[in-house]
Design an enzyme around this catalytic site. Structure first.
Site, short mmCIF file in Angstrom:
data_model
loop_
_atom_site.label_atom_id
_atom_site.label_comp_id
_atom_site.label_asym_id
_atom_site.label_seq_id
_atom_site.Cartn_x
_atom_site.Cartn_y
_atom_site.Cartn_z
N ASP A 241 137.88 40.55 29.02
CA ASP A 241 137.84 42.01 29.17
C ASP A 241 137.54 42.44 30.61
OD1 ASP A 241 135.23 41.08 29.10
OD2 ASP A 241 134.73 42.05 27.21
N ASN B 152 125.62 44.65 18.87
CA ASN B 152 126.25 45.38 17.77
C ASN B 152 127.36 44.54 17.13
OD1 ASN B 152 128.23 45.42 19.69
ND2 ASN B 152 128.46 47.65 19.78
N HIS C 234 129.83 42.98 18.77
CA HIS C 234 131.15 42.98 19.43
C HIS C 234 131.46 41.61 20.03
CE1 HIS C 234 129.35 44.67 23.48
NE2 HIS C 234 129.54 43.37 23.61
N GLU D 222 134.55 46.68 19.78
CA GLU D 222 133.37 47.32 19.22
C GLU D 222 133.55 47.48 17.71
OE1 GLU D 222 130.93 47.54 21.15
OE2 GLU D 222 131.12 49.00 22.77
#
Ligand code: GLP
Length: 252
Positions: free
Chosen positions: A80, A143, A145, A150
């Site tokens: 990313d 979280n 990811h 996400e």
């Protein structure tokens, strides 16, 4: 968000290696990468950023200096990158990779790739041209990811632009100068892109990752915890320390 769970697909439990401490976990991941580079004639690595990976890249640099590892035949694809930053920006993942790895080893500049927000599809085509990713390195967000997929990310997602959760922006604020406005969007490999890697190694360190690891590997497969999609892959190794493993039901 309502989670749709597909119960018709086969799931796998990853190998979960709980190492006595973080440095041993980091060294183990570096060792796996080195073994992969030595084994393959045309290695294609999927690379990750984040604080977790800093000691892994330090260990790889050390091996390179000792003449125990070479990236000469390797090609790499990063998971990313932030949108709206120049590659030269010190907070970009491109800068991170140069600082921690690329500037210090024998990988040719044209052989490493980060996704370009302007051309996400071209990134997929480049991965395909390289013959697909052989070994994908992953971290995990608090979280759940992976990359910047996400919660809510779809199983069939590919490289694309995504909006970052506020919690992710807060978690990564330390990578930016004080007072800087953090990017709201990023470009990331999708879940499908990641699952197409032949082999996956996920490194998780510290109590802050305990919940997301347990949700990823003991919970249902679905977009509420994007890392849970890794249960659909037959060759995942999770390397962690005891703190990160503390909420897992069962370890290898
Ligand atoms: C980052 C990256 C992920 C990384 C994760 C965990 O934002 N996009 O690829 O795995 O969040 O980062 P850290 O290792 O700093 O906890």
């Amino acid at each position: 968000m309502s989670e749709r769970i597909d119960t018709s697909v086969a799931t796998h439990r990853p190998r979960i290696l709980v190492m006595p401490d973080a440095p041993l976990a980091d060294a183990h991941v570096a060792e796996r990468i080195a073994a992969y580079l030595a084994r393959e004639s045309r290695p294609v690595l999927g690379l990750a950023t984040g604080r977790t990976m800093v000691p892994v890249y330090a260990a790889l640099r050390e091996r390179f200096v000792q003449g125990r590892l070479s990236f000469a035949e390797a090609e790499s694809f990063n998971l990313d990158e932030y949108c709206g930053l120049l590659a030269e920006d010190p907070s970009s993942f491109a800068s991170y990779m140069r600082r921690h790895l690329f500037d210090h080893v024998d990988m040719a500049p044209g052989r490493y790739h980060l996704p370009d927000p302007q051309a996400p599809d071209a990134f997929e085509a480049q991965i395909a041209r390289a013959g697909g990713i052989g070994l994908q390195l992953l971290g995990i967000g608090r979280n759940g990811h992976i990359g910047f997929n996400e919660p809510g990310a779809a199983r069939d997602s590919r490289t694309r632009i995504v909006r970052l959760e506020e919690s992710t922006r807060r978690a990564n604020a330390g990578d930016f100068p004080q007072g800087a406005v953090l990017p709201t969007h990023a470009v990331t490999m999708g879940i499908s892109t990641i699952l197409e890697a032949r082999s996956i190694v996920l490194l998780a360190i510290g109590a802050g990752k305990a919940d997301s690891l347990a949700r990823a590997f003991d919970g249902p497969v679905g977009p509420a915890c994007p890392a849970s999609f890794l249960q659909l892959h037959g060759d995942v190794t999770v390397v962690c320390d005891a703190a990160a493993a503390s909420r897992l039901e069962e370890t290898t």
